[in-house]
Write an enzyme that holds these catalytic residues in place. Sequence first.
Site, PDB file in Angstrom:
ATOM      1  N   GLU A   9      32.390  39.582  40.098  1.00 35.84           N
ATOM      2  CA  GLU A   9      31.337  40.126  40.908  1.00 35.84           C
ATOM      3  C   GLU A   9      30.273  41.192  39.949  1.00 35.84           C
ATOM      4  O   GLU A   9      30.924  41.888  38.913  1.00 35.84           O
ATOM      5  CB  GLU A   9      31.680  40.736  42.271  1.00 35.84           C
ATOM      6  CG  GLU A   9      32.531  42.171  41.966  1.00 35.84           C
ATOM      7  CD  GLU A   9      32.958  42.657  43.073  1.00 35.84           C
ATOM      8  OE1 GLU A   9      33.307  42.020  44.354  1.00 35.84           O
ATOM      9  OE2 GLU A   9      33.382  43.882  43.340  1.00 35.84           O
ATOM     10  N   HIS A  21      34.997  43.600  38.591  1.00 34.43           N
ATOM     11  CA  HIS A  21      33.713  43.834  38.661  1.00 34.43           C
ATOM     12  C   HIS A  21      33.413  44.642  37.322  1.00 34.43           C
ATOM     13  O   HIS A  21      33.577  45.614  37.155  1.00 34.43           O
ATOM     14  CB  HIS A  21      33.360  44.733  39.678  1.00 34.43           C
ATOM     15  CG  HIS A  21      31.787  45.221  39.918  1.00 34.43           C
ATOM     16  ND1 HIS A  21      31.277  45.421  41.128  1.00 34.43           N
ATOM     17  CD2 HIS A  21      30.987  45.200  39.138  1.00 34.43           C
ATOM     18  CE1 HIS A  21      29.995  45.590  41.168  1.00 34.43           C
ATOM     19  NE2 HIS A  21      29.726  45.519  39.865  1.00 34.43           N
ATOM     20  N   ASN A  33      41.446  42.747  43.675  1.00 37.69           N
ATOM     21  CA  ASN A  33      40.718  43.428  42.914  1.00 37.69           C
ATOM     22  C   ASN A  33      41.372  44.684  42.020  1.00 37.69           C
ATOM     23  O   ASN A  33      41.894  45.344  42.681  1.00 37.69           O
ATOM     24  CB  ASN A  33      39.490  44.256  43.647  1.00 37.69           C
ATOM     25  CG  ASN A  33      38.284  44.752  42.711  1.00 37.69           C
ATOM     26  OD1 ASN A  33      38.676  45.218  41.698  1.00 37.69           O
ATOM     27  ND2 ASN A  33      37.155  44.365  43.266  1.00 37.69           N
ATOM     28  N   HIS A  69      35.649  45.637  51.080  1.00 37.30           N
ATOM     29  CA  HIS A  69      35.335  47.170  50.890  1.00 37.30           C
ATOM     30  C   HIS A  69      35.953  47.690  51.964  1.00 37.30           C
ATOM     31  O   HIS A  69      35.733  47.725  53.111  1.00 37.30           O
ATOM     32  CB  HIS A  69      33.900  47.332  51.112  1.00 37.30           C
ATOM     33  CG  HIS A  69      33.548  48.561  50.309  1.00 37.30           C
ATOM     34  ND1 HIS A  69      33.186  48.405  48.704  1.00 37.30           N
ATOM     35  CD2 HIS A  69      33.368  49.759  50.374  1.00 37.30           C
ATOM     36  CE1 HIS A  69      33.106  49.604  48.369  1.00 37.30           C
ATOM     37  NE2 HIS A  69      33.295  50.576  49.245  1.00 37.30           N
ATOM     38  N   ASP A  70      37.025  48.717  51.696  1.00 34.76           N
ATOM     39  CA  ASP A  70      37.777  49.501  52.435  1.00 34.76           C
ATOM     40  C   ASP A  70      38.363  48.838  53.825  1.00 34.76           C
ATOM     41  O   ASP A  70      38.651  49.580  54.691  1.00 34.76           O
ATOM     42  CB  ASP A  70      36.719  50.608  53.391  1.00 34.76           C
ATOM     43  CG  ASP A  70      36.132  51.613  52.245  1.00 34.76           C
ATOM     44  OD1 ASP A  70      36.786  51.778  50.985  1.00 34.76           O
ATOM     45  OD2 ASP A  70      34.908  52.014  52.458  1.00 34.76           O
TER      46      ASP A  70
END
Length: 250
Positions: free
Chosen positions: A79, A47, A11, A201-202
């Site tokens: 996304e 995103h 990302n 995520h994370d």
Amino acid sequence: MTATGPKLSVNVNAIAMLRNRRDLPWPDPARLSRIALEAGAHGITVHPRPDQRHVRFSDLPVLSRLVAEHGEGAEFNIEGYPSPDFLDLVLANRPHQVTLVPDDPTQSTSDHGFDFAARRAFLTETVARLKDAGLRVSLFADPTPDGLEIAAQTGADRVEFYTGPYGATHSDDGAAARALDALGRAGDRAVDLGLGVNVGHDLTLSNLPPLVERMPYAAEASIGHALTADALELGLAGAVRAYVEAMRVR
């Protein structure tokens, strides 16, 4: 489903956000995306938010061409919240995968999955439109089996589980084990329903190996923040290689 472990989609929103702090063209998300792909990343994720505070709309065709030119099965994943404007962006840039998230435009980052029961009709209609255009569709989901039957009924190809609760346990081994168990049970249910499983995520170099061991069927991990932070020490190519290695099934 072959248990090979997830492929890495980098990302580049954090890179774009750093660029946007100045009226300058660097760091260049396209150049760094090329480095990531050449270092072994399977794909690039963006995103594009309505205020363009991260990736700009003008970045999308550039990144789409870059991924297409790379070949070797590289994938572009866009996304975002499925507003009319977002769907127009997606259809204009034709990624390999579109990941739908229930974000409010003011959110700093994605932090929850869809309420599938409440959004069933909307998601079914949206998924059908995107699949008619030949795109693979993934729906952002909380790390729970609740509602996954409805997610499958929308026609979506995959769900992407929000792994923030797992990532938040970085200083508590017991809590990490419990969060991973919950995430794994949700993943198992998704597989039973015929859904592909993405995660994001994370996720970090330390918490990825246990996740991959528990969920070797995961298809893709979208990672931005931690990988970008590690790139400050390892260089981007070195960080990508480290994450690819961390996701190998042992």
